[in-house]
Enzyme design. Structure first.
Site, short mmCIF file in Angstrom:
data_model
loop_
_atom_site.label_atom_id
_atom_site.label_comp_id
_atom_site.label_asym_id
_atom_site.label_seq_id
_atom_site.Cartn_x
_atom_site.Cartn_y
_atom_site.Cartn_z
N LYS A 2 -6.39 -10.04 0.47
CA LYS A 2 -6.12 -9.99 1.87
C LYS A 2 -7.35 -9.80 2.71
O LYS A 2 -7.48 -10.70 3.76
CB LYS A 2 -5.26 -8.66 2.19
CG LYS A 2 -3.64 -8.93 1.59
CD LYS A 2 -2.77 -7.88 2.10
CE LYS A 2 -3.45 -6.31 1.42
NZ LYS A 2 -3.29 -6.11 0.05
N ARG A 34 3.33 -2.30 5.67
CA ARG A 34 3.74 -1.91 4.25
C ARG A 34 4.90 -1.52 4.09
O ARG A 34 5.24 -1.16 3.06
CB ARG A 34 2.62 -0.95 3.92
CG ARG A 34 1.22 -1.66 3.20
CD ARG A 34 0.37 -0.33 2.71
NE ARG A 34 -0.66 -0.74 1.73
CZ ARG A 34 -1.79 -1.18 1.97
NH1 ARG A 34 -2.41 -1.53 3.23
NH2 ARG A 34 -2.83 -1.43 0.91
N ARG A 73 -13.78 -4.80 -8.42
CA ARG A 73 -14.36 -4.43 -7.23
C ARG A 73 -14.77 -2.94 -7.25
O ARG A 73 -15.65 -2.52 -6.39
CB ARG A 73 -13.12 -4.45 -6.15
CG ARG A 73 -13.43 -4.12 -4.62
CD ARG A 73 -12.36 -4.27 -3.65
NE ARG A 73 -11.28 -3.44 -3.79
CZ ARG A 73 -10.37 -3.41 -2.95
NH1 ARG A 73 -9.92 -4.50 -2.40
NH2 ARG A 73 -9.40 -2.39 -3.04
N ARG A 90 -14.87 2.67 -3.69
CA ARG A 90 -13.66 3.44 -3.05
C ARG A 90 -13.13 4.25 -4.16
O ARG A 90 -12.85 3.96 -5.16
CB ARG A 90 -12.68 2.33 -2.79
CG ARG A 90 -12.96 1.68 -1.51
CD ARG A 90 -11.97 0.52 -1.01
NE ARG A 90 -10.56 0.81 -1.09
CZ ARG A 90 -9.70 -0.02 -0.81
NH1 ARG A 90 -9.87 -1.06 -0.19
NH2 ARG A 90 -8.50 0.24 -1.01
N ARG A 100 -1.03 2.16 -7.28
CA ARG A 100 -0.89 1.28 -5.92
C ARG A 100 0.05 0.15 -6.00
O ARG A 100 0.71 -0.05 -5.09
CB ARG A 100 -2.30 0.88 -5.45
CG ARG A 100 -3.08 2.13 -4.69
CD ARG A 100 -4.57 2.11 -4.73
NE ARG A 100 -4.82 0.93 -3.99
CZ ARG A 100 -6.09 0.20 -4.45
NH1 ARG A 100 -7.05 0.76 -5.31
NH2 ARG A 100 -6.68 -0.78 -3.44
P1 AMP Z 1 -6.10 -0.99 1.81
O1 AMP Z 1 -7.47 -0.99 2.26
O2 AMP Z 1 -5.31 -1.85 2.67
O3 AMP Z 1 -5.96 -1.33 0.28
O4 AMP Z 1 -5.37 0.54 2.16
C1 AMP Z 1 -5.83 1.64 1.24
C2 AMP Z 1 -4.99 2.73 1.26
O5 AMP Z 1 -4.70 3.29 2.57
C3 AMP Z 1 -3.51 2.35 0.69
O6 AMP Z 1 -3.36 2.58 -0.57
C4 AMP Z 1 -2.79 3.32 1.57
O7 AMP Z 1 -2.88 4.71 0.95
C5 AMP Z 1 -3.33 3.35 2.84
N1 AMP Z 1 -2.82 2.46 3.78
C6 AMP Z 1 -3.43 1.50 4.24
N2 AMP Z 1 -2.59 0.57 5.20
C7 AMP Z 1 -1.46 1.25 5.08
C8 AMP Z 1 -0.29 0.97 5.64
N3 AMP Z 1 0.11 0.16 6.79
N4 AMP Z 1 0.84 2.02 5.64
C9 AMP Z 1 0.59 2.98 4.91
N5 AMP Z 1 -0.47 3.40 4.00
C10 AMP Z 1 -1.40 2.54 4.41
#
Ligand code: AMP
Length: 187
Positions: A14, A89, A128, A134, A145
């Protein structure tokens, strides 16, 4: 104003594809994951709360995310469009986004859903993790996840299917191959 959602499991590309879309179309980018990581690095109240969930591979509660998204959207300037990356999400988040965009006289025009199978996701995220720094790019949290995605996030597809904006994209191939599938869906 075009509003686009880029959707898919963790590791589906993404962020990478968002960068290419922004470069070609000039849209503004809203990544809830990026916004949360800034909150964590600044040690804000929201960042502290969110960190507990992120570390464990869980979703941050909808009310926190929806409020954060609303204020981010208010601060975002764009004359062409906005791409939402990692949001919505959950189905309640998708409903909240629809209400927010309606108030601005808009709607999600396309939901690009990157499709990549589980083994490939794990390999990409482990790779990654070697450089991302991270805390959630380790095998245990990656598996959590992906499970959370399947249980809580995949149902969002049904929401956009009903709206008629769901566009599945084969997420396997080179970055440019995948991007050309996206361009086809956008144009
Ligand atoms: P990402 O960078 O999009 O992979 O997000 C990393 C983490 O942030 C996810 O595993 C969630 O814990 C949290 N997170 C990011 N976006 C959301 C969302 N829209 N709703 C809930 N948790 C989120």
């Amino acid at each position: 104003m075009k509003y686009i959602v880029i959707f898919g499991p963790p590791g589906s590309g993404k962020g990478t594809q968002s960068d290419k879309i922004i470069e070609k179309y000039g849209y503004a980018h809203i990544s809830t994951g990026d916004v949360l990581r800034v909150e964590i690095s600044e040690n804000t109240e929201l960042g502290q709360k969110a960190n507990e969930f992120i570390k464990n591979g869980q979703l941050v509660p909808d009310d926190l995310i929806v409020d954060m998204l609303a204020s981010t959207l208010d601060k975002t300037e764009s004359s062409t469009g906005v791409i939402f990356d990692g949001f919505p999400r959950t189905t309640p988040q998708a409903e909240a986004l629809q209400v927010m965009l309606k108030a601005r006289g808009g709607d999600v025009s396309v939901m690009l859903s990157l499709e990549v199978e589980r083994e490939e996701l794990i390999q990409r995220l482990l790779k990654r993790g070697e450089t991302s720094g991270r805390a959630d790019d380790n095998l245990e949290t990656i598996e959590k996840r992906i499970a959370v995605y399947n249980e809580q996030t995949a149902p969002v597809i049904k929401f956009y299917e009903k709206e008629g904006s769901y566009a599945p994209i084969n997420g396997i191939g080179t970055i440019d191959e995948i991007f050309s599938r996206i361009v086809e869906a956008l144009d």
